[in-house]
Structure formats: structure tokens, C-alpha cells
Design a protein around this motif. Structure first.
Motif: not given
Length: 217
Positions: A88, A92, A95, A119, A124-126
Motif C-alpha cells: 500500500g 498511503i 492519502a 495505513a 491514514v484511512t484506506l
């Protein structure tokens, strides 16, 4: 999930450690101490044939994340899809750069578990989506990211067809590629090129340059 690797030590996951990659000092990622050992341990848990690409931050993904962090206006306020996201890193970066929503997609549920861990480490939000999306056109994503997703000839052919459909509906495309030979030079213009040394997985030790290509209209 990664529960087979949960350990009692403070780092949290056996075989993984939380580091700041020198090329991406803004980010913190759970990466393998030894990807080969971790693969063997994973295969003992879930069976052979599982290649944990998410245990490394591959060169193309790191370069793409670097470009997004340096050019946040490309994703800020937009819906972003990171295809074949691995751990990710590019998602990331998007985001962190102000994307309105970031979807991290992979066919490997372990990769998505790693992306979720990473994340959390970066606050952060995924949105995590498991499955093969390459027969579609990216849905409502306004920006599609592909970090090192063209490492195999057959996969690259499917990925290119997918990206052509994405661009045909007007979305932006950004691809990180360390020159694995499967990306035709007649389509995507080079947006940035990075000289590197020792970036990414051990298998990429001989790579000295990685490019970010894309359509940013």
C-alpha cells in the motif's frame, strides 16, 4: 489477516519491522527483515505457492509514492485507486497528499492486511478491496495508480488493457516502472526518472533507474 505472524515483542509482527525507507522518509512501513524466511513461514501456514510481494517496498512503488508526495495536486481532493497495491505504499502516499478517498486493491488478502497495518502506522484511512479488477475500467476512480504492476508479460498485457480503458473514460493514470521490459514506450510519457541504488527488494539490486509515467490531463 496477518494473525499467524503476531508476536509478543513490541514490534508486533514476527518477521516484519517498522521502518522509514530512505527514499520515503515521510512514511513508515512494515517490511520484512528477510523476505525469503517470511515466505517460508507463510507457506508453512497457508500452503505453497504464495509469494508475499507485500513484504518489500518495490522500486516502482517507491518511485510512484515519491512522485505523488512531491506532486500532491495530482491526487488532492480526488478519488484514487491503487491497483495491485501490495503493502500500500502508493495508496498511503495518495492519502497523505490529500486524496478524497483512496482504494487499495490486491488479489492477495495478506497484502491488504499489510496495507491496513501500514495505513495505521501512517495515520491514514484506506478502503480495502480484494479481487481482480483488471477486466473493468477503474470504476469511479479519478486517479489510478500502478506501482510495479507490470513485472510479468501476461499480467502487463492485462494491466495495459485496463489502463487504456481507464484513460479512455478520462481518468488520470500514474505508473511506477523500473524498466522490466513490459511497458511499451509508445503510450505513456515519462513524468519523472529517479537514479537509485539499492532501492526496493533484494531481487532489484541491479536496478539503477526507475521511472514514473502517466497521463495527468
Amino acid at each position: 489477516m496477518l494473525t499467524p505472524f503476531v508476536a509478543s515483542h513490541p514490534e508486533g509482527y514476527d518477521g516484519l519491522r517498522l521502518v522509514r525507507p530512505p527514499f520515503l522518509p515521510e512514511l513508515r512501513l512494515h517490511l520484512a527483515d528477510d523476505a525469503i524466511v517470511l515466505q517460508a513461514r507463510l507457506e508453512s501456514q497457508v500452503g505453497p505457492g504464495h509469494t508475499p510481494f507485500w513484504t518489500n517496498a518495490w522500486a516502482g512503488g517507491q518511485a510512484l509514492a515519491r512522485y505523488v508526495l512531491d506532486h500532491p495536486g495530482l491526487v488532492a481532493g480526488r478519488r484514487v485507486l491503487d491497483v495491485a497495491c501490495g503493502g500500500g505504499v502508493a495508496a498511503i502516499a495518495a492519502a497523505r497528499s490529500g486524496a478524497a478517498e483512496v482504494t487499495a486493491n490486491d488479489i492477495d488478502p495478506y497484502a491488504l492486511a499489510a496495507a491496513a497495518m501500514n495505513a495505521d502506522a501512517n495515520t491514514v484511512t484506506l478502503r480495502l478491496v480484494e479481487g481482480d479488477l483488471l477486466d473493468g475500467d477503474g470504476g469511479d476512480a479519478e486517479v489510478v495508480l500502478v506501482g510495479d504492476g507490470l513485472y510479468d508479460r501476461d499480467l502487463a498485457a492485462r494491466m495495459l488493457a485496463f489502463l487504456l480503458r481507464v484513460t479512455a473514460r478520462g481518468a488520470r493514470v500514474l505508473v511506477g516502472d523500473p524498466g522490466r521490459g513490459h511497458l511499451p514506450d509508445w503510450w505513456l510519457p515519462v513524468l519523472a526518472s529517479y537514479r537509485i541504488a539499492g532501492l526496493g527488494a533484494a531481487q532489484d539490486a541491479g536496478i539503477t533507474e526507475v521511472a514514473v509515467l502517466g497521463v495527468t490531463r
